[in-house]
Scaffold this active site. Structure first.
Site, PDB file in Angstrom:
ATOM      1  N   LYS A 168       0.823  -1.218   0.000  1.00  0.00           N
ATOM      2  CA  LYS A 168       0.000   0.000   0.000  1.00  0.00           C
ATOM      3  C   LYS A 168       0.854   1.264   0.000  1.00  0.00           C
ATOM      4  CE  LYS A 168      -4.270  -1.996   1.666  1.00  0.00           C
ATOM      5  NZ  LYS A 168      -3.928  -3.401   1.941  1.00  0.00           N
TER       6      LYS A 168
HETATM    7  C1  LIG Z   1      -4.516  -4.535   1.262  1.00  0.00           C
HETATM    8  C2  LIG Z   1      -3.707  -5.769   1.140  1.00  0.00           C
HETATM    9  C3  LIG Z   1      -4.024  -6.778   0.195  1.00  0.00           C
HETATM   10  C4  LIG Z   1      -5.266  -6.724  -0.678  1.00  0.00           C
HETATM   11  O1  LIG Z   1      -5.218  -5.703  -1.637  1.00  0.00           O
HETATM   12  P1  LIG Z   1      -6.569  -5.209  -2.337  1.00  0.00           P
HETATM   13  O2  LIG Z   1      -6.175  -4.047  -3.166  1.00  0.00           O
HETATM   14  O3  LIG Z   1      -7.492  -4.823  -1.205  1.00  0.00           O
HETATM   15  O4  LIG Z   1      -7.099  -6.348  -3.116  1.00  0.00           O
HETATM   16  C5  LIG Z   1      -3.175  -7.862   0.093  1.00  0.00           C
HETATM   17  N1  LIG Z   1      -2.073  -7.982   0.873  1.00  0.00           N
HETATM   18  C6  LIG Z   1      -1.749  -7.044   1.789  1.00  0.00           C
HETATM   19  C7  LIG Z   1      -0.530  -7.246   2.621  1.00  0.00           C
HETATM   20  C8  LIG Z   1      -2.529  -5.900   1.951  1.00  0.00           C
HETATM   21  O5  LIG Z   1      -2.190  -4.977   2.867  1.00  0.00           O
END
Ligand SMILES: *Cc1c(COP(=O)(O)O)cnc(C)c1O
Length: 465
Positions: A110
């Site tokens: 993220k």
């Molecule tokens: C948020 C997250 C996901 C999922 O991503 P999306 O965009 O919500 O599908 C997968 N792995 C981790 C470590 C995350 O923080």
């Protein structure tokens, strides 16, 4: 480039307005009016780009209301916080490629988007001489990435609610040790849903929302999707260069459909067949797997798993895909989502299912399989996967076509999810430097009862006006 709503209810707006709007005012999601495509000359030019250069090239196609010089400056600032020179390095382990997306400040993918979003927000607010107070609830991961995205920024304060003593010790420290004056951590004596409900109630209090210029950083913001498109193209270029393969697959551990939707945009941007299929891997919360395998999109109860950032039942970016699946028919999209909000269910016929299955294959990976994948991968390759990444790797091993390279997105550093890793391999993962120094560092956090008024009072006292 202008942006429109999946529900057709807004007139086209430029990128900066789309970023500030977040959710479209008609309840839909924002998308570019046309999807750009890269021709082979462009791709050859991109071949030698560094990650920031490639980001600049791709962003320019979607952002025409920020000058290229300024865009480059925002990009450079956003990725200078990453600890790896390649930003998102690609490593090969056996017959899989792993795209490491966890070299940002909070060690999860993220950061790739939220570092950029923070800088874009700051720029727009400076330009318009306005302020923003960001409010969000987190179950652990998004909160710290959002905090690191805006810490120390001018004209922005951020208030993140987390459930008191119900996030992992590392997650708590990652958030509360950020003591910049614009960062406020609120530990709510309750669970994640209590925090979420409080944030919802505050956003629904329109006089309060307007008075304090409340903003959100949730995963439906178009700038987040856009930033994630870059690493798909980056990985594709690298593999083409290295192996000569012009056709590959990606496996993506999925919750809100944000990351994999960025892959879908990349797939349209690249020549046909360049990304053959996107492998959509879910944990036991299998809503999206049921959608891909059976055309059944119906909400079930959320269960807790060792990959908590994917413990989600309504995939907030799904509407964007549906709009394209329906051939950009906004009216049909709007009707479907009105129906969905009442029934919690959408069903897709055989024709649509065929298209869906040309875009995706999918597997729901259970808890045993997740931990076994971590263990086996560690034994075979001396490489530790975090539980989210392990879901994707398992999905790749089951769903891959077999004859072309597969890239698995590594969405978090294993040390962030030490409990699951310890269960899998019998010892704790080593902490990387950014996590090592957290214990004992100065921290700041306000502990509050789960009461909307108390939280509003706190915000009113600490908000930027
Ligand atoms: C948020 C997250 C996901 C999922 O991503 P999306 O965009 O919500 O599908 C997968 N792995 C981790 C470590 C995350 O923080």
């Amino acid at each position: 480039m202008n942006y429109i709503s999946t529900r057709g209810g807004i007139s086209p707006i430029p990128f900066k307005d789309a970023v500030m709007m977040g959710l479209a005012t008609d309840g839909g999601l924002l998308l570019p009016e046309v999807l750009p495509r890269a021709d082979s000359k462009t791709l050859d030019r991109w071949q030698s780009c560094s990650f920031p250069q490639l980001a600049s090239e791709i962003f320019r196609l979607f952002i025409t209301d920020i000058s290229i010089d300024l865009l480059d400056e925002l990009i450079s600032r956003s990725y200078s916080t990453f600890s790896h020179p390649e930003i998102t390095p690609l490593v090969q382990k056996g017959d899989l490629f792993i795209l490491e997306l966890f070299h940002g400040p909070t060690l999860a993918f993220k950061d790739v988007a939220l570092q950029f979003l923070g800088n874009v927000f700051e720029h727009i607010l400076q330009e318009t001489r306005s302020t923003m107070n960001i409010i969000g609830a987190t179950s652990g991961d998004t909160g710290s990435a959002a905090i690191y995205g805006v810490r120390g920024k001018e004209r922005i304060n951020i208030f993140i609610l987390h459930p008191y003593k119900r996030v992992s010790p590392i997650q708590e420290l990652q958030m509360t040790t950020v003591v910049d004056p614009n960062v406020f951590n609120l530990a709510i004596k309750g669970n994640f849903d209590d925090g979420q409900a409080i944030v919802k109630a505050i956003f629904n209090d329109l006089p309060f929302k307007n008075r304090y210029h409340l903003g959100a950083v949730n995963s439906i913001n178009w700038a987040r999707i856009l930033a994630q498109v870059v690493y798909y193209i980056y990985a594709w270029l690298k593999i083409r260069n290295k192996t000569g393969a012009a056709s590959i697959e990606f496996s993506v551990p999925t919750g809100n459909f944000g990351d994999i939707f960025a892959g879908y945009i990349a797939r349209i941007l690249l020549p046909e067949g360049a990304i053959r299929k996107l492998i959509l891997a879910t944990n036991e919360n299998n809503l999206l797997t049921r959608f891909v395998t059976k055309g059944d999109y119906s909400v079930a109860k959320v269960v807790a798993t060792s990959s908590p950032s994917m413990d989600i039942q309504v995939a907030s970016n799904f509407e964007r895909y549906l709009y394209y699946l329906y051939g950009c028919d906004a009216e049909r999209t709007r009707q479907d989502f009105e129906q969905f909000s009442q029934t919690g269910k959408l069903v897709f016929d055989q024709d649509l299912l065929r298209t869906i299955q040309q875009d995706f294959s999918s597997k729901s990976v259970n808890e045993d399989e997740t931990l076994n994948t971590i263990r086996r991968f560690y034994e075979e390759h001396d490489y530790l996967l975090d539980p989210h990444t392990a879901v994707g790797v398992n999905g790749a091993q089951s769903c891959r076509s077999g004859d072309i390279p597969v890239v698995c997105l590594a969405t978090a550093h294993p040390a962030k999810f030490g409990t699951a890793v310890t269960k899998a391999i019998g010892r704790e993962p080593e902490l990387p430097p950014p996590l090592r120094g957290l214990q004992g560092r100065e921290s700041r956090c306000e502990i509050l009862d789960p009461d909307v008024r108390l939280v509003q009072n706190f915000i009113a006292h600490h908000a930027l006006l």
